[in-house]
Design an enzyme around this catalytic site. Structure first.
Site, PDB file in Angstrom:
ATOM      1  N   CYS A 124       0.826  -1.211   0.000  1.00 26.53           N
ATOM      2  CA  CYS A 124       0.000   0.000   0.000  1.00 26.53           C
ATOM      3  C   CYS A 124       0.857   1.256   0.000  1.00 26.53           C
ATOM      4  O   CYS A 124       0.477   2.281  -0.573  1.00 26.53           O
ATOM      5  CB  CYS A 124      -0.947  -0.012   1.193  1.00 26.53           C
ATOM      6  SG  CYS A 124      -0.115  -0.204   2.785  1.00 26.53           S
ATOM      7  N   HIS A 155      -1.612   0.975   7.520  1.00 21.88           N
ATOM      8  CA  HIS A 155      -2.042   1.011   6.126  1.00 21.88           C
ATOM      9  C   HIS A 155      -1.860   2.421   5.586  1.00 21.88           C
ATOM     10  O   HIS A 155      -2.088   3.408   6.292  1.00 21.88           O
ATOM     11  CB  HIS A 155      -3.508   0.584   6.028  1.00 21.88           C
ATOM     12  CG  HIS A 155      -4.046   0.637   4.631  1.00 21.88           C
ATOM     13  ND1 HIS A 155      -3.630  -0.223   3.630  1.00 21.88           N
ATOM     14  CD2 HIS A 155      -4.961   1.463   4.054  1.00 21.88           C
ATOM     15  CE1 HIS A 155      -4.271   0.067   2.516  1.00 21.88           C
ATOM     16  NE2 HIS A 155      -5.072   1.082   2.752  1.00 21.88           N
TER      17      HIS A 155
END
Length: 1095
Positions: free
Chosen positions: A48, A303
């Site tokens: 990510c 994330h």
């Protein structure tokens, strides 16, 4: 850190092919782009951070166009990368292809697999998360190295590199010493700073003084002097990258942590105060924010996603969903919340609140609703990334609002203030095309949403600014193919063509249904069901069709090749009795999908009235039932009359399978079988339904059932139906039925037939000898450790005889002269005599002495431990073991149907005043050691698994409190090992491990059944001075709790339940009843006249 990232051979080109990746076969094609018309990037497991950086570079038009300006002559071709003599610069080529796919290929998300292969990453690197700031530096360094000797070798330097100058001013001689440094990004401090502008002020405006004990050695003065150190920005790049130092190290705790405090940054910033030269116009120092990389989580994981401003207006901006929802939502709109992404707590909580009729949820019940929704608690799923649930609701005050004095949480119907409300809900303001690019998902956001990333677990991590002087040409607006090389345009067109073809093929295959057509001429009606006329002939014709086509299209296809005349299409199903018809398709305009036609559906093609001249009944109520007709076989005469009709069922029975329509009556079935009205029809009982001494298991249908249908009688496929003809009621009938029990019991002549348990088809046989009375028992006995065919006998004894008396009677029977014996009862009530001789040197350990016999009452406890039932008494030696006691208990008549693999599957409780007090432990411990004497009451409990509790293991009944209610979930058994640590901390840790919660979040209490109160275990642990002797830990096995087997432990999860009161409404009711009883009793004492009258 990044494996073999960007390590290429030679002058920035690759000589080795990428390997190690397994290419999966093509399956479902990727979905097309969403409504915003922007493509995301697939996450390979932990990439990510890479996706966020790549999207930022893509939406930096100047970087993208500089990369596209490099042609194959300078970079080479990827097709030649395996050739040893070819110079192929793989990284920029793969980056070009990825950008072209993101801009032009119609797919929801693109893959970075080829790009990471060019980095030299393996699968473990792709699933491991790294820091996006470090990746930014390494990627730019690798690109500069790869583009050496090309026209683009300096474009990274030109776009992103700037310079700072550090100056030290000597206060004595005035000499200024300067040192220039190059920077790719500015790293600013977050701790103790309120925002970006304040951090830049501290770095480039404030001076650091060298004075006191910290003096500066001036080269001009050649001595330690007072000086001032400062820094300034000398050269500003077109694109300024700012990295926020969110992660710090706590030296006191020796651990890393993330700064989640508020840290502001402007959408536009003027850098004139921080620059060395300030003579230019303000536009030279003005920057605007266009990208924010966001980190959600902690310092050990999380994330990344990115907020990006679309400078070229390539995406179709639309208002976010929360802006377009009306105040009163309809049921159709609520469905959008029914399946939220579990990784997004905002969506999950919004869905929970929206599904409530009142559009609000009690705050103390929100945690339980979340657990019911996703199967996990907030602490386990979201706390690590988002903090406590209360803080999460406060951080999202624009979405959630507390009502009713803070006891309920609801969704805000309108934005928090009119200032942030856009002027038009459908069209964004000029320059406000902001999007959230979160891996494969791309959504529209407002410019004000950027301000929400100032603080919290989800906050800004990297900022990207561009000079406001950089204007985009009009040809680049809404033109994703602007400046894209022709060969990449052609590649994108070919990929779009292949994707479109794959989608069409997949759509066709996904919408194809395979039908089985059954034609009426191939079937006949038999026993209420359709059956094929010929076994050799194929029953069904397979037909594949698109489910989007109509029923009329299907009818025309059948007319072309398979049918003539009137046609009815009826859905059929194959049953054990045969084929049965249900609903007929009448509307030719509806699609097959709307008509409920799926793959594997059977369709019967007929004229809608009859099949081979027989009328066919359709519908579920006429569904046929296949019964097994059972008849008694009466020898050769019967075989001559009806031999071969059915199969031999054993035990003198013949069986035949017959199908009947579900709506026919039982009387019609009897007529169809050719039986007279005097014949009896019997139904086989299921699951040991009957009573009595026989094992026939048959029930005669009363005359009233003859008018009931098979559906009303609940007869199913495979049920047996016994037919008894009048002529079979003779002496031969009793001969064919064989009793299924191995242990035959003799009947007392004084009992009636009903009380003796004689039922229909009970097998009776005559035995020589005298029948027992109702006070006697008929026993078998055999010599040895198991039944023996040569040393066995029968004996009739009184029911209340002792075991020793029965043994003596067996000895006197004549088989055991000169031997001593003791008895052991088997599960089928056969008496075995285990023998030993008088001459044996050691006395048998199980020999019974008359003085050591104990007589105890036995009860049976249910699985829920709420019901006690007396099942009998046992008399056994004090020297017998607990295992032998369990074995003898199983021989009680009331427990003859209790089946356990071994005595370890039984739990023995000691009773005191009809209450379970303790569990008897130690299978080999004697009853004397367990302190069991005559008159003791105990009960047995059947278990699902073996159990052998230790002396310090306590069996507790744990009840978890229902959040927001004064009640508990059903109790669960917990075996707590208190041998090492009997403290409340140990019990709390065991419960936390059982429920998957934190021990600090649990509050425990013990229920006192005598006083109907709860005694709470304290969570406080006393601190003991080092000088004093260490205090012994509090033991729950001692005062004041005295935990023992069977105690009820209440558990409260403080994360979702703020109510610390363990009492229930039942406890309060019982306390009121006892108080009322005491009040009435005291009334007698206070009224002596009343007491005297009662006397």
């Amino acid at each position: 850190m990044f494996g073999s990232l960007f390590e290429e051979q030679g002058e920035g080109y690759s000589l080795a092919p990428s390997g190690g990746r397994v290419v999966k076969g093509e399956g479902e094609p990727p979905p097309p782009r969403g409504r915003v018309n922007l493509s995301g990037i697939k996450n390979q497991g932990g990439t990510c951070y890479l996706n966020s950086l790549l999207q930022t570079l893509l939406f930096t038009p100047e970087f993208r166009e500089e990369l596209f300006s490099l042609g194959p002559k300078e970079l080479g071709c990827l097709e030649d990368k395996d050739k040893p003599e070819a110079k192929v610069r793989v990284i920029p080529l793969e980056l070009q292809r990825l950008f072209a796919r993101l801009l032009l290929v119609d797919q929801q998300s693109a893959s970075t697999a080829d790009l990471t292969d060019s980095f030299g990453w393996n699968n473990s690197e792709e699933s491991r998360q790294h820091d996006v700031q470090e990746l930014n530096r390494i990627l730019f360094s690798a690109l500069e190295h790869s583009l050496v000797d090309t026209s683009g070798s300096a474009f990274i330097q030109r776009l992103y590199h700037g310079t700072t100058v550090n100056s030290i001013h000597c206060k004595e001689c005035g000499n200024i010493s300067q040192r220039q440094e190059d920077y790719l990004d500015l790293t600013v401090c977050v701790r103790g700073v309120c925002g970006l502008e304040r951090a830049l002020w501290d770095m480039f405006v404030e001076e650091e003084m060298f004075e006191g004990s910290n003096l500066y050695l001036c080269g001009q003065c050649d001595q330690l002097v007072t000086a001032a150190k400062s820094a300034k920005l000398r050269k500003l790049p077109p694109f300024l990258t700012v990295s926020l130092l969110r992660f710090n190290f706590d030296f006191a705790r020796c651990e890393r942590y993330k700064e989640t405090g508020r840290y502001t940054f402007p959408l536009t910033i003027n850098l004139r105060p921080f620059c060395e030269q300030t003579e230019d116009e303000d536009s030279e120092y003005s920057y605007e924010l266009f990208s924010v990389i966001i980190h959600k989580g902690g310092c050990y994981g999380g994330h990344y996603h990115v907020y990006i401003k679309d400078m070229d207006h390539l995406g179709l901006w639309e208002p976010p969903e929360k802006d377009t929802k009306p105040k009163v939502q309809k049921k159709e709109e609520v469905r959008a919340y029914t399946e939220p992404e579990k990784d997004d707590p905002l969506s999950v909580l919004s869905s929970i609140i929206t599904q409530e009729e009142s559009r609000s949820v009690l705050l103390d019940q929100l945690g339980q609703r979340l657990m019911d929704k996703i199967g996990s608690s907030w602490s386990k799923k979201y706390r690590k990334l988002h903090g406590p649930i209360g803080k999460f609701l406060q951080n999202h005050s624009d979405v959630f609002v507390l009502v009713n004095n803070g006891t309920q949480v609801a969704l805000k119907a309108n934005p928090p203030s009119p200032e942030t409300q856009p002027s038009s809900p459908t069209e964004p303001k000029t320059g406000s095309h902001w999007f959230d690019l979160n891996d494969s998902t791309v959504t529209s956001i407002h410019e004000r949403d950027v301000e929400k990333m100032y603080q919290g677990k989800e906050s800004a991590y990297m900022l990207f600014y561009r000079k406001t002087l950089l204007r985009r040409p009009s040809g680049a607006l809404r033109n994703p193919g602007y400046q894209v090389p022709p060969h990449l345009l052609q590649m994108a067109e070919e990929e779009n063509r292949r994707l479109q073809q794959r989608r069409e093929e997949f759509e066709a295959s996904n919408n194809s249904v395979e039908l089985r057509l059954h034609l009426a001429p191939h079937y006949r009606l038999e026993n209420g069901a359709l059956k094929s006329i010929s076994i050799e002939q194929k029953e069904a014709t397979n037909l594949t069709l698109d489910r989007r086509r109509t029923v009329g299209d299907l009818r025309m296809i059948i007319y072309q090749d398979l049918w003539e005349g009137d046609m009815a299409l009826t859905v059929a199903r194959s049953l054990p009795a045969g084929l049965h018809l249900y609903n007929t398709l009448t509307d030719d305009e509806v699609s097959l999908y709307s008509a409920g036609i799926l793959t594997g559906t059977d369709l019967f093609v007929w004229n809608g009235r009859e099949v081979c001249g027989a009328t066919v009944q359709t519908g579920g109520e006429w569904e046929p039932v296949l019964l097994t007709v059972v008849r008694p076989s009466l020898g050769e005469e019967e075989e001559e009359e009806g031999g071969g009709v059915g199969e031999e069922g054993g035990s003198g029975l013949t069986k035949e399978s017959r199908g009947f329509a579900g709506r026919v009556t039982l009387g019609e079935v009897r007529e169809a079988l050719g039986e007279t009205q005097e014949s009896l029809l019997c139904q086989e009982k299921r699951g040991g339904e009957g009573e009595g001494g026989g094992a026939s298991g048959w029930r005669v249908f009363p005359p009233g059932d003859m008018q009931r249908t098979l559906k009303e009688l609940a007869l199913k496929d495979g049920d047996a139906l016994l037919v008894l003809e009048p002529q079979t009621q003779d002496s031969r009938w009793a001969a064919w039925c064989v009793c299924a029990r191995q242990c035959v019991s003799l009947l007392c002549e004084e009992l009636s037939v009903r009380d003796a348990g004689v039922r229909l088809m009970t097998s009776l046989s005559l035995c020589p000898g005298t029948a027992p009375k109702d006070t006697q028992l008929f026993l078998y006995f055999s010599v040895g450790t198991a039944p023996s065919s040569d040393l066995e006998g029968e004996i009739i004894v009184e029911r209340f005889s002792t075991v020793k008396q029965v043994g003596n009677d067996c000895v006197s029977f004549g088989l055991l002269v000169g031997l001593s014996a003791w008895l052991c009862l088997s599960l089928c009530q056969t008496v075995y005599l285990l023998l030993y001789t008088h001459t044996h040197t050691h006395t048998h350990t199980h020999s019974m002495k008359p003085s050591s016999l104990v007589k105890m009452c036995v009860c049976l406890v249910g699985g829920a431990m709420v019901e006690l039932r007396t099942v009998g008494q046992v008399e056994i030696s004090e020297e017998a073991t607990l295992e032998e006691l369990k074995t003898q208990v199983l021989t009680l008549p009331a427990l003859q149907y209790v089946c356990v693999p071994s005595p370890a599957f039984l739990r023995v409780w000691q009773l005191e005043g009809q209450r379970l007090t303790r569990i008897l432990r130690g299978q080999q411990h004697t009853l004397r050691k367990l302190k069991l004497s005559s008159g003791v009451e105990f009960c047995v409990q059947q278990l699902l698994r073996e159990e052998d509790l230790g002396p310090k293991e306590v069996l507790l009944r744990v009840q978890m409190g229902v959040p927001g209610e004064r009640g508990y979930y059903p109790p669960e058994e917990l075996v707590w090992d208190a041998s090492r640590d009997p403290s409340p901390r140990s019990l709390r840790s065991a419960l936390a491990s059982t429920y998957g919660l934190s021990p600090d979040s649990l509050l425990l209490a013990k229920h006192q059944p005598h006083t109907h109160t709860w005694e709470t275990f304290s969570n406080w642990s006393q601190q003991v001075s080092k000088r004093k002797k260490k205090k012994k830990a509090e033991s729950l096995l001692g005062a004041p709790f005295h935990l023992k087997d069977g105690d009820i432990i209440g558990v409260k999860n403080l994360l979702i339940d703020n109510n610390r009161d363990f009492s229930t409404q039942q406890d309060e009711q019982r306390l009121r009843e006892e108080k009322e009883q005491r009040r009435k009793g005291w009334g007698f004492l206070k009224d002596p006249m009343r007491l005297r009258s009662q006397c």
